[in-house]
Write an enzyme that holds these catalytic residues in place. Structure first.
Site, PDB file in Angstrom:
ATOM      1  N   GLY A  48      -6.336 -33.797   5.756  1.00 18.28           N
ATOM      2  CA  GLY A  48      -7.110 -32.613   5.394  1.00 18.28           C
ATOM      3  C   GLY A  48      -6.469 -31.377   5.988  1.00 18.28           C
ATOM      4  N   CYS A  75      -6.185 -33.841  14.908  1.00 17.52           N
ATOM      5  CA  CYS A  75      -6.152 -32.554  14.200  1.00 17.52           C
ATOM      6  C   CYS A  75      -4.731 -32.025  14.221  1.00 17.52           C
ATOM      7  CB  CYS A  75      -7.098 -31.571  14.895  1.00 17.52           C
ATOM      8  SG  CYS A  75      -7.164 -29.956  14.100  1.00 17.52           S
ATOM      9  N   LEU A  76      -4.283 -31.536  13.073  1.00 15.53           N
ATOM     10  CA  LEU A  76      -2.927 -30.977  12.993  1.00 15.53           C
ATOM     11  C   LEU A  76      -2.787 -29.754  13.902  1.00 15.53           C
ATOM     12  CD1 LEU A  76      -2.358 -31.287   9.143  1.00 15.53           C
ATOM     13  CD2 LEU A  76      -1.369 -32.733  10.939  1.00 15.53           C
ATOM     14  N   GLN A 118      -6.403 -22.990   9.475  1.00 15.64           N
ATOM     15  CA  GLN A 118      -5.263 -23.563  10.203  1.00 15.64           C
ATOM     16  C   GLN A 118      -3.932 -22.935   9.794  1.00 15.64           C
ATOM     17  OE1 GLN A 118      -6.724 -27.739   9.200  1.00 15.64           O
ATOM     18  NE2 GLN A 118      -5.755 -28.091  11.188  1.00 15.64           N
ATOM     19  N   HIS A 157     -13.579 -26.096  11.019  1.00 13.92           N
ATOM     20  CA  HIS A 157     -12.460 -25.143  11.122  1.00 13.92           C
ATOM     21  C   HIS A 157     -12.845 -23.783  10.530  1.00 13.92           C
ATOM     22  CE1 HIS A 157      -9.082 -27.344  12.784  1.00 13.92           C
ATOM     23  NE2 HIS A 157      -9.169 -28.322  11.893  1.00 13.92           N
ATOM     24  N   HIS A 210     -15.129 -32.108   9.672  1.00 13.77           N
ATOM     25  CA  HIS A 210     -14.057 -31.595  10.535  1.00 13.77           C
ATOM     26  C   HIS A 210     -13.465 -30.307   9.932  1.00 13.77           C
ATOM     27  CE1 HIS A 210     -10.253 -32.373  13.041  1.00 13.77           C
ATOM     28  NE2 HIS A 210      -9.819 -31.503  12.133  1.00 13.77           N
ATOM     29  N   GLU A 211     -13.234 -30.320   8.617  1.00 12.24           N
ATOM     30  CA  GLU A 211     -12.628 -29.147   7.952  1.00 12.24           C
ATOM     31  C   GLU A 211     -13.604 -27.973   7.893  1.00 12.24           C
ATOM     32  OE1 GLU A 211      -9.672 -29.494   7.825  1.00 12.24           O
ATOM     33  OE2 GLU A 211      -9.403 -31.647   7.607  1.00 12.24           O
TER      34      GLU A 211
HETATM   35  O1  GNR Z   1      -4.951 -35.490   9.550  1.00 10.98           O
HETATM   36  C1  GNR Z   1      -6.062 -35.497  10.081  1.00 10.98           C
HETATM   37  N1  GNR Z   1      -6.615 -36.670  10.458  1.00 10.98           N
HETATM   38  C2  GNR Z   1      -7.918 -36.791  10.886  1.00 10.98           C
HETATM   39  C3  GNR Z   1      -8.272 -37.980  11.505  1.00 10.98           C
HETATM   40  C4  GNR Z   1      -9.572 -38.164  11.941  1.00 10.98           C
HETATM   41  C5  GNR Z   1     -10.505 -37.183  11.749  1.00 10.98           C
HETATM   42  C6  GNR Z   1     -10.156 -35.982  11.158  1.00 10.98           C
HETATM   43  C7  GNR Z   1      -8.867 -35.787  10.725  1.00 10.98           C
HETATM   44  S1  GNR Z   1      -8.439 -34.294   9.942  1.00 10.98           S
HETATM   45  C8  GNR Z   1      -6.748 -34.215  10.355  1.00 10.98           C
HETATM   46  C9  GNR Z   1      -6.090 -33.042   9.669  1.00 10.98           C
HETATM   47  C10 GNR Z   1      -6.684 -31.767  10.208  1.00 10.98           C
HETATM   48  O2  GNR Z   1      -6.443 -31.308  11.284  1.00 10.98           O
HETATM   49  N2  GNR Z   1      -7.551 -31.167   9.455  1.00 10.98           N
HETATM   50  O3  GNR Z   1      -8.169 -30.052   9.900  1.00 10.98           O
HETATM   51 NI    NI Z   2      -8.188 -30.201  12.035  1.00  7.68          NI
END
Ligand code: GNR
Ligand code: NI
Length: 168
Positions: free
Chosen positions: A46, A92-93, A51, A138, A134-135
Site C-alpha cells: 500500500g 511501513c515504507l 508518503q 497516513h 494503515h493508509e
Molecule cells: O508494505 C506494507 N506492508 C504492510 C504490512 C503490514 C501492515 C501494513 C502494511 S502497509 C506497508 C506499506 C506502507 O507503508 N503503506 O503506508
Molecule cells: Ni505506511
C-alpha cells in the site's frame, strides 16, 4: 512514469493532514500511476499520497501475490463493522526495517471514489482491512509507530535518524 521519493519517519511532512481530492483530471491519473509504480518498486502492499509528499486524500493498495490487483481509494472513509480487534505485525515504507504488532478493528466498510470520481463501497477484513486503516492513518498524519510505547517509538526514531545521517 516516475518513481517518487518516499518520506521517512521522523520527517515532519508525514504529520500533515491531507485535504479532499476535488479535481479528477489527468494530473490525478499520472499521480496514481506514479504511486503504483513507486509502491511496486518498493515491494509495498500500500502507499498513501502523504508518503510521497502529496497532501491529498488518496491511496493505492495491492495485496495480491502476483501484484495484479491494484485498488485505488480517493477520499476514503471507513466505518467499523466488527468492533473486535485483531493483531497484525505491521511495517511501513516510511519506517523501513521495523515491524511491530498493532491491534485494529477486524472488519470495516470503506466508502471512497475511484479514479473517475465514481463512489463505491466495499467491506474488508484480514490484511486488506489492516492495510486500508494503515493508509487512512497516513492521510491523517498518523503512523503505526504512534500505537507503540513512547520508548519503542524513540528507539526507532534514533535508529532511523542515525541511518539518515550516514546516507546524508
Ligand atoms: O508494505 C506494507 N506492508 C504492510 C504490512 C503490514 C501492515 C501494513 C502494511 S502497509 C506497508 C506499506 C506502507 O507503508 N503503506 O503506508
Ligand atoms: Ni505506511
Amino acid at each position: 512514469m516516475a518513481l517518487l521519493p518516499i518520506l521517512e519517519f521522523p520527517d515532519p511532512r508525514l504529520r500533515k493532514v491531507a485535504s479532499t481530492v476535488t479535481d479528477f483530471n489527468e494530473k490525478l491519473e499520472v499521480l496514481i500511476h506514479d504511486m503504483f509504480e513507486t509502491m511496486y518498486d518498493a515491494r509495498g502492499i500500500g502507499l498513501a499520497a502523504t508518503q510521497v509528499d502529496v497532501h491529498r486524500r488518496l491511496l493505492v493498495i495491492d495485496i495480491s501475490e502476483n501484484k495484479d490487483s491494484p485498488l485505488t481509494f480517493i477520499n476514503p472513509e471507513f466505518e467499523v463493522i466488527e468492533g473486535e480487534l485483531s493483531e497484525y505485525d505491521e511495517g511501513c515504507l516510511s519506517v523501513p526495517g521495523f515491524y511491530e504488532t498493532v491491534s485494529r478493528p477486524r472488519v470495516i466498510k470503506v466508502r471512497a471514489q475511484d479514479q473517475s470520481g465514481k463512489p463505491f463501497e466495499m467491506t474488508a477484513d484480514g490484511i486488506l482491512a489492516v492495510c486500508i486503516q494503515h493508509e487512512i492513518d497516513h492521510l491523517e498524519g498518523k503512523l503505526f509507530v504512534d500505537y507503540l510505547s513512547s520508548l519503542k517509538r524513540q528507539r526507532i526514531r534514533n535508529k532511523l535518524e542515525k541511518e539518515h545521517k550516514k546516507s546524508a
